[in-house]
Enzyme design. Structure first.
Site, short mmCIF file in Angstrom:
data_model
loop_
_atom_site.label_atom_id
_atom_site.label_comp_id
_atom_site.label_asym_id
_atom_site.label_seq_id
_atom_site.Cartn_x
_atom_site.Cartn_y
_atom_site.Cartn_z
N ASP A 285 23.77 -22.21 13.58
CA ASP A 285 22.82 -22.83 12.81
C ASP A 285 23.32 -24.01 11.88
O ASP A 285 24.51 -24.23 11.46
CB ASP A 285 22.52 -21.76 11.71
CG ASP A 285 21.51 -20.93 12.31
OD1 ASP A 285 20.58 -21.31 13.19
OD2 ASP A 285 21.51 -19.57 11.89
N ASP B 57 10.55 -27.82 -10.08
CA ASP B 57 10.95 -27.11 -8.58
C ASP B 57 12.55 -26.85 -8.71
O ASP B 57 13.31 -27.54 -8.78
CB ASP B 57 10.66 -28.43 -7.87
CG ASP B 57 10.87 -28.11 -6.18
OD1 ASP B 57 11.18 -26.74 -5.94
OD2 ASP B 57 10.67 -29.03 -5.47
N PHE C 194 4.96 -24.77 -2.82
CA PHE C 194 4.96 -25.26 -1.46
C PHE C 194 4.33 -23.84 -1.03
O PHE C 194 4.61 -22.86 -0.89
CB PHE C 194 6.32 -25.27 -0.97
CG PHE C 194 6.57 -25.28 0.41
CD1 PHE C 194 6.34 -26.77 1.00
CD2 PHE C 194 6.40 -24.59 1.47
CE1 PHE C 194 6.29 -27.06 2.23
CE2 PHE C 194 6.53 -24.97 2.81
CZ PHE C 194 6.46 -25.98 3.30
N GLN D 104 0.29 -23.49 4.15
CA GLN D 104 -0.97 -24.22 4.58
C GLN D 104 -0.79 -25.90 4.07
O GLN D 104 -1.02 -26.44 5.18
CB GLN D 104 -2.20 -23.71 3.83
CG GLN D 104 -2.64 -22.27 4.27
CD GLN D 104 -1.77 -21.26 4.08
OE1 GLN D 104 -1.28 -20.97 3.08
NE2 GLN D 104 -1.68 -20.21 4.91
N THR D 105 -0.56 -26.04 2.86
CA THR D 105 -0.62 -27.43 2.42
C THR D 105 0.66 -27.94 2.99
O THR D 105 0.73 -29.29 3.34
CB THR D 105 -0.75 -27.49 1.11
OG1 THR D 105 0.39 -26.88 0.58
CG2 THR D 105 -1.95 -26.74 0.64
N ARG D 106 1.73 -27.34 3.00
CA ARG D 106 3.08 -27.99 3.18
C ARG D 106 3.82 -29.01 2.22
O ARG D 106 4.24 -29.90 2.90
CB ARG D 106 3.28 -28.17 4.80
CG ARG D 106 3.07 -26.89 5.46
CD ARG D 106 3.33 -27.11 7.08
NE ARG D 106 4.13 -28.20 7.47
CZ ARG D 106 3.85 -29.20 8.44
NH1 ARG D 106 2.70 -29.34 8.64
NH2 ARG D 106 4.96 -29.75 8.79
N SER E 244 4.30 -29.67 -2.14
CA SER E 244 4.46 -29.25 -3.29
C SER E 244 4.33 -30.35 -4.34
O SER E 244 4.39 -31.36 -3.82
CB SER E 244 6.08 -28.61 -3.54
OG SER E 244 6.81 -29.47 -3.41
N LYS F 25 4.57 -33.95 -2.99
CA LYS F 25 5.68 -34.69 -1.78
C LYS F 25 5.70 -33.61 -0.85
O LYS F 25 5.42 -32.50 -1.03
CB LYS F 25 6.91 -34.72 -2.61
CG LYS F 25 7.50 -33.52 -3.20
CD LYS F 25 8.71 -33.93 -3.90
CE LYS F 25 9.74 -32.39 -4.16
NZ LYS F 25 9.15 -31.72 -5.43
N ASP G 165 20.51 -14.08 10.82
CA ASP G 165 20.40 -13.10 9.77
C ASP G 165 18.94 -12.60 9.65
O ASP G 165 18.81 -11.58 9.26
CB ASP G 165 20.90 -13.70 8.41
CG ASP G 165 20.48 -14.92 8.11
OD1 ASP G 165 19.51 -15.58 9.06
OD2 ASP G 165 20.63 -15.74 7.12
#
Lengths: 571, 713
Positions: free
Chosen positions: B342, B379, B409, B412-414, B416, B428, B551
């Site tokens: 990762d 945020d 966030f 749906q909207t992706r 915040s 953004k 994980d």
């Protein structure tokens, strides 16, 4: 430099020059590529049709073995009865008798398995019919059997996951029509030109210079001698094999015959590289085999050149080296070289009496057969070597921290199991058979047999032991040469060596072919930085060490009691 | 294809096998740092372990145990025969089999050889057990608050908890057993397991829902469902594995055992057939000499150390804080061709940071920065915090969040941001999300911002577009920080022949940039769990072995598909079940260590096998002349070591054969050092060291022993 030595170097050099292009040709023949020799295709098709086989069907390793073993069994039955009833069959101008069942058993086995142990003498033991249609026929088909098995192994080693390993009948037939027959034809012509007989006439009667009358056995010899040299058969037309003036008339024929012994075995090593498009692998295998071969040749040549210390102790000079049992027309060096070449390749023809060579030469010749993988017999030589590669790959793979793999295939418990069994077989056969013989000789020397065990041996002490050890080694290695001096045409030896011959031939074909078949069906792992390459000098050195420690050292105690004891007790 | 199937089915059988492991009461209570304990490698042989191993060396003499090891079993038979011979010479007065003293000496040496081999295995087990015992200490019974059907709590012993039970924990409680949070969120001190002192947050749902027995709740409260029967937790499995109760030979170990058994058989044939040979030569060879020759020739060195090497491999994994579910997993790790890593946490440090503000044409820069700060003040994601940080206190001091409503966030909207009562809306988000937002409001996405976005992405950054009232005002550049030293680790892996693949949710441009910068060989961008799975399958179809670390629950299928799946201890139960190793440290770079441990394990086996076989050369030259020297003086010439007498030669060889085992125990336990120098170079090195060394060492050793014992003859 000494001309005798030059002769040896020339023989080896010429072989190499011929073997490389021959190897390329053999690879093309087995790959079925277009080639000018395709003019033989109609002949081959005729053979397939006659035999009722389908030469286009791809076979698995099991089908290969089934075909191989079946046809061998048929030959065995045919040969056995032909030998017993040879006196009733045509082409018997000298009126020779049929063979006893135990001798026929031994003879037919030894020819079917490409060994040619010959517990008989060709002059009186066979008829022209059996010489040609049993012995010589087997010399072609047994050599082709080994080569066909090797061709299947080649195919299995390709970088492609498959269970299809080609067609046994195709490999087998082409081995004869495209490789063995043409080469034999050339060799036989050379021999005929130099004086080897090729006739169906019976013995010729001549008057010697002293006025005595002598009967000279002749016959269709040249044809048979050619294939016995080329097919690592070794079974001579005459009893004393290629030391006979009609079987090997002069130094030139001796050169040609020596080259013929090692030509195909070496060419097959190169064929491997051409077939797989991996020349480095070929050169690595060739390097290991040649190291052994050259060391052994050098050892034997030096020992024979030095002469016999026992004779030297009598104050007799030996400017030509040790000449006991050797032909003056060949000399000590060429005879020693032949001795190593014939034992290395499981050929078994001789141009001098191995029994009479110095103990070190005897030890090297036996060791050569005990290893049986320095070039080895046609086809089967590399099959033997393949077992050492598997074990080597396993140990070396672990040493570099990876599950072992050979040419991209993982070598796992099953393959190791088979390889271990086959590696074990050779010492088992030789040592156990010799142990039985020694035991019988020591403890039951007076058994009421036709030949009492105590009378088997020509010599007492270590040399007698060597005679028994050599005989069993020769049988297990399918070599066929004899140390002689051993009374071997009796039930005990015919039966014992017959058994050793069968086991020593078929298991070492079945084993490697099974491993190769199992590996071929596995997924091919592409090579990476952590992969062990088998085509490097390092891996070659490892294989050599493995062969030396596993194959050679197991025989150390036995060799110590035989030739080594003899060597150290010489003045 | 078959190979994959086989591997899978073996893993299934491992799982089945596990369900039969003896049940241990399992509760981890005392938060004693495991790391401190396992990393303690000061001495290879602490007195306590040695004592236990000595006892075990005798216990293991039982033929039933010895039968597992064919090489040493034949030595045991030989020892037994020597016992009979010794008794015979003691009571019969028959001197034909050598003196009583000589036979007794051979008997004792053979017996000691057996003990040495058993000791090697026992000490490896003792080391594992010591680690296991420390874990056991944590297993005191702790009270568990069982939630009953009617919702009331009942305090029971943790060992009485069964799979499916639900218990409750609050601040100050020790979690009684492994489980999955079904409700709530808590900060948890996991230092008992990981040694990491910083508390971690665990919450219901998502990928951080699993808790481990023995860890402590620091704040809040959680309801947890028990996920395993007592005695089946990972620690229990590890313990029984090390203790040998459930240790199975790995396929590779089996293959090697077959090979060694084959060698043993060859030498048995060599020794047995020697009897008629010697009879022919009128030489008497005593039974003691036969057995000595046999024991010396068979590969006792590797035979005696084989199982110790395997156990030590698992021990080393545990020392690296990795719990393995089987010895095979460690071995497979050494073969890994492809490593899926990762990006976040492995290649880059934690999270992205804001590194620049890029204003759209015609927008005031100060205004833009202020808008960015406003959108991020509330945020608390790492990215959000870093934006505030980059804006600087000069800006943040002046702004007010009064009347602000935080817009979180959502999938749906992706995007915040914040809404103010004044009607100001700041959002953004990723370029495409903001584009959708602005274009649906009838505004155009400015081309200069579009170019900027592309530039950022090409440089490995993540662009975050900011819109004010659905109008694009600029973008923020977020950058990944590549871990220092990671390039060298990848270089090392490349030399080992392992291909590294970076897995990231980033877009392909960003991913490519980071992949190049970090020096990985390949990358999967915008990776979904399905992508990972497909990649693993593709590599496996090409015959490669794949390792990955994961994980989350959605990693579970890929973890199961991978040949080596390392689950993080913080991961979900599903992930831990699917993998074949669990990393207690949750360290994504751990895979690299695991690969090296696996390679070491195989190499140790290979080198000691080579050493063992190479030793035979000298042993032949010691014993064979000794056997015949008396009856055939000529063969004395083979006594190239000039050993004193036949008896001293044989004794020297068997003594050497015995003491070489304990001398190599440290090597077996520590493992041969792995260097990433390429397979051919390693082979050359190890052949020189253990092959040539294996030929020379016994010549010197046997000669020295002979010199020492000569005065006794």
């Amino acid at each position: 430099m000494n001309t005798e030595l030059l002769g040896v170097i020339a023989m080896y050099g010429l072989t190499l020059v011929l073997a490389i292009p021959l190897g390329r040709y053999i690879a093309r023949v087995y790959r079925g590529e277009k080639h000018w020799s395709d003019f033989l295709l109609p002949v081959e098709r005729g053979i397939y049709r006659l035999a009722g086989v389908d030469a286009t069907q791809e076979m698995t390793w099991k089908q290969h073995l089934k075909a191989l073993l079946t046809i061998n069994l048929i030959w065995f039955v045919y040969g056995f009865f032909a030998l017993i009833f040879q006196d009733k069959l045509p082409l018997n101008p000298d009126g020779n008798a049929g063979q006893t069942p135990d001798l026929a058993f031994n003879t037919v086995i030894s020819f079917v398995v490409n060994c040619n142990l010959q517990h008989y003498s060709g002059e009186s033991g066979l008829t022209y019919f059996t010489q040609l249609f049993v012995v010589m026929f087997f010399q072609f088909v047994s050599a082709a059997t080994g080569m066909a098995a090797l061709a299947a192994l080649f195919k299995a080693m390709q970088q492609r996951t498959t269970t299809a390993l080609g067609n046994f009948w195709m490999y087998f037939t082409r081995s004869i029509t495209r490789i063995l027959l043409p080469l034999s034809l050339v060799l036989a012509c050379i021999l005929v030109v130099r004086g080897t007989p090729m006739t169906f006439d019976g013995r010729s009667t001549v008057t010697t210079l002293e006025g005595a009358e002598q009967q000279i056995t002749q016959g269709p010899a040249a044809a048979m001698i050619a294939i016995k040299q080329l097919g690592t058969n070794g079974g001579g037309f005459f009893g004393v094999n290629s030391s006979h003036p009609l079987e090997n008339p002069d130094y030139l024929t001796n050169m040609v015959e020596t080259i013929s012994i090692i030509l195909i075995p070496i060419a097959l090593v190169f064929a491997l590289g051409f077939y797989l498009n991996n020349r480095r692998l070929s050169w690595t295998v060739f390097g290991v085999m040649t190291t052994g071969f050259v060391l052994f040749s050098a050892g034997s040549i030096l020992a024979e050149r030095a002469g016999n210390p026992a004779i030297a102790a009598m104050g007799i000079e030996q400017p030509m080296g040790s000449m006991e049992g050797k032909e003056v027309r060949f000399g000590a060096e060429a005879s020693a070289f032949w001795g190593i070449a014939t034992t290395a390749t499981s050929n078994g023809s001789v141009n001098a009496m191995h029994d009479s060579m110095t103990p070190l030469s005897g030890a090297l010749q036996m060791l050569d057969m005990m290893i049986n993988a320095f070039y080895g017999g046609v086809g089967v030589g590399f099959l033997n070597y393949y077992i050492f590669i598997i074990i080597g790959v396993f140990i070396a793979g672990l040493m570099v921290g990876r599950t072992p793999e050979l040419l991209g295939r993982k070598v796992e418990a099953r393959e190791v199991k088979i390889a271990t069994l086959i590696a074990l077989l050779h010492p088992f056969l030789i040592l156990v058979a010799t142990a039985i013989a020694s035991y019988t000789n020591t403890h039951h020397g007076d058994a009421a047999w036709t030949v009492a065990p105590a009378n088997w041996l020509n010599n007492p002490g270590p040399h007698g032991f060597s005679e028994m050890l050599y005989e069993n080694t020769s049988a297990a290695a399918n070599n066929g040469s004899g140390f002689e001096g051993l009374g071997d045409n009796n039930f005990f030896w015919n039966f014992l060596t017959g058994l050793v011959l069968i086991l020593g031939r078929y298991l070492p074909i079945i084993g490697p072919l099974a491993i190769a078949g199992l590996l071929a069906a596995k997924k091919v792992v592409p090579a990476g930085g952590g992969t062990l390459s088998t085509d490097t000098p390092t891996f070659g050195a490892l294989t050599f060490a493995l062969i030396f420690i596993l194959a050679a050292l197991s025989f150390f105690p036995a060799l110590a009691l035989g030739p080594l004891a003899e060597y150290f007790s010489m003045p | 294809m078959n190979a994959v199937k086989e591997r899978k089915s073996e893993r299934v059988s491992e799982c089945i096998h596990w369900s039969f492991t003896p049940s241990h009461s399992c509760t981890l209570a005392l938060p004693e740092p495991l790391i401190a304990m396992t990393n303690k490698t000061t001495s290879l042989f602490p007195a306590e372990q040695v004592r236990e191993a000595l006892v075990q060396s005798f216990v293991k003499l039982s033929p039933r145990t010895m039968l597992r090891n064919p090489v040493m079993f034949t030595v045991e038979i030989g020892t037994f025969i020597m016992l009979l011979v010794t008794l015979y010479t003691a009571f019969s007065g028959d001197g034909s089999q050598g003196s009583f003293g000589y036979n007794l000496t051979v008997l004792l040496i053979l017996f000691v050889t057996l003990l040495f081999a058993n000791f090697a295995e026992a000490i490896a087990e003792a080391r594992g057990k010591a680690q296991a015992a420390s874990l056991r200490k944590l297993r005191e019974d702790t009270p568990a608050k069982l939630k009953q059907a009617d919702g009331s709590l009942k305090t029971i012993r943790s060992s009485d908890l069964r799979k499916g039970d639900v218990f409750f924990c609050e601040a100050g409680d020790t979690i009684p057993t492994d489980g999955e949070i079904v409700q709530g969120l808590a900060t948890i001190d996991e230092s008992a397991i990981t040694g990491e002192s910083a508390p971690v947050i665990r919450e219901a749902g998502g990928d951080r829902s699993s808790v481990t027995g023995g860890t402590r709740v620091l704040s809040d409260r959680i309801t947890v469902e028990v996920t395993g029967e007592p005695g089946t937790s990972f620690l229990d499995r590890m313990i029984s594995l090390v203790e040998g109760a459930s240790r199975q030979k790995t396929p590779n170990e089996i293959a090697l055992t077959i090979l060694l058994a084959g060698f043993t058989l060859v030498f048995l044939i060599v020794c047995v057939t020697l009897k008629p040979f010697a009879d022919y030569a009128n030489t008497t060879i005593t039974i003691a000499s036969f057995i000595s020759l046999f024991v010396c020739l068979i590969p006792t060195t590797i035979g005696g150390l084989l199982s110790a090497i395997g156990i030590a491999g698992m021990d080393r994994a545990l020392q690296a804080n990795v719990i393995t579910k089987s010895g095979r997993a460690v071995e497979t790790a050494g073969d890994v061709d492809v490593l899926l890593l990762d990006k976040t946490g492995t290649i880059t440090i934690g999270n992205r940071k804001a590194t620049g503000f890029h204003v759209a044409n015609g927008v005031d820069r100060a205004h833009f920065i202020k808008a960015c700060a406003l959108s991020s003040m509330a945020d608390d994601t790492p990215e959000g915090k870093s934006i505030v940080e980059l804006a600087g206190t000069d800006v943040t001091r002046t702004i007010s969040m009064e009347g602000a409503e935080l817009i979180k966030f959502t999938a749906q909207t992706r995007t915040s941001g914040v809404d103010f009562g004044t009607g100001l809306r700041i959002r953004k988000g990723a370029q495409d999300a903001i584009r959708k937002l602005t274009e649906s409001a009838g505004n155009i996405f400015p081309t200069d911002v579009e170019t900027e976005v592309k530039r950022i992405a090409q440089n490995g950054g993540t662009p975050l577009v900011v819109a004010e009232n659905e109008r694009v005002i600029g973008c923020i550049e977020l950058q990944d920080i590549i871990k220092p030293g990671i390039q060298e680790r990848f270089e090392r892996l490349r030399k080992m022949g392992v291909k590294t693949v970076m897995v990231t949710g980033d877009n392909p441009l960003t991913a490519k940039y980071i992949a190049t910068k970090a020096g990985v060989d390949d990358f999967i961008a915008e990776a979904t769990p399905e992508d990972k799975m497909a990649y693993i399958k593709k590599e496996q179809q090409g015959g490669k072995l794949v390792a990955m670390m994961g994980d989350g629950t959605n990693d579970a299928p890929a973890l199961a598909q991978a040949d080596v799946g390392v689950a993080m201890n913080s991961g979900t139960q599903a992930a831990k079940e699917a993998g074949n190793m669990v990393d207690l440290d949750n360290d994504p770079t751990k895979l690299i260590e695991v690969v090296e441990i696996g390679k070491q394990l195989l190499m140790t086996r290979g080198t000691l096998t080579t050493f063992s076989i190479a030793n035979d050369v000298a042993k032949y030259f010691a014993i064979v002349p000794a056997l015949f020297m008396v009856s055939m003086p000529a063969l004395g010439a083979l006594n190239i070591m000039k050993l004193h007498s036949a008896e001293s030669a044989i004794l020297s060889a068997v003594i050497f054969n015995a003491i070489i085992i304990p001398m190599l125990i440290p090597l077996a336990l520590r493992g041969v050092k792995y260097r990433p120098i390429g397979a051919s170079a390693i082979l050359r090195r190890n052949l020189l060291l253990y092959g040539i060394g294996g030929v020379i060492v016994p010549f010197i050793g046997i000669k020295l022993i002979d010199l020492v014992i000569t005065p006794f003859f």
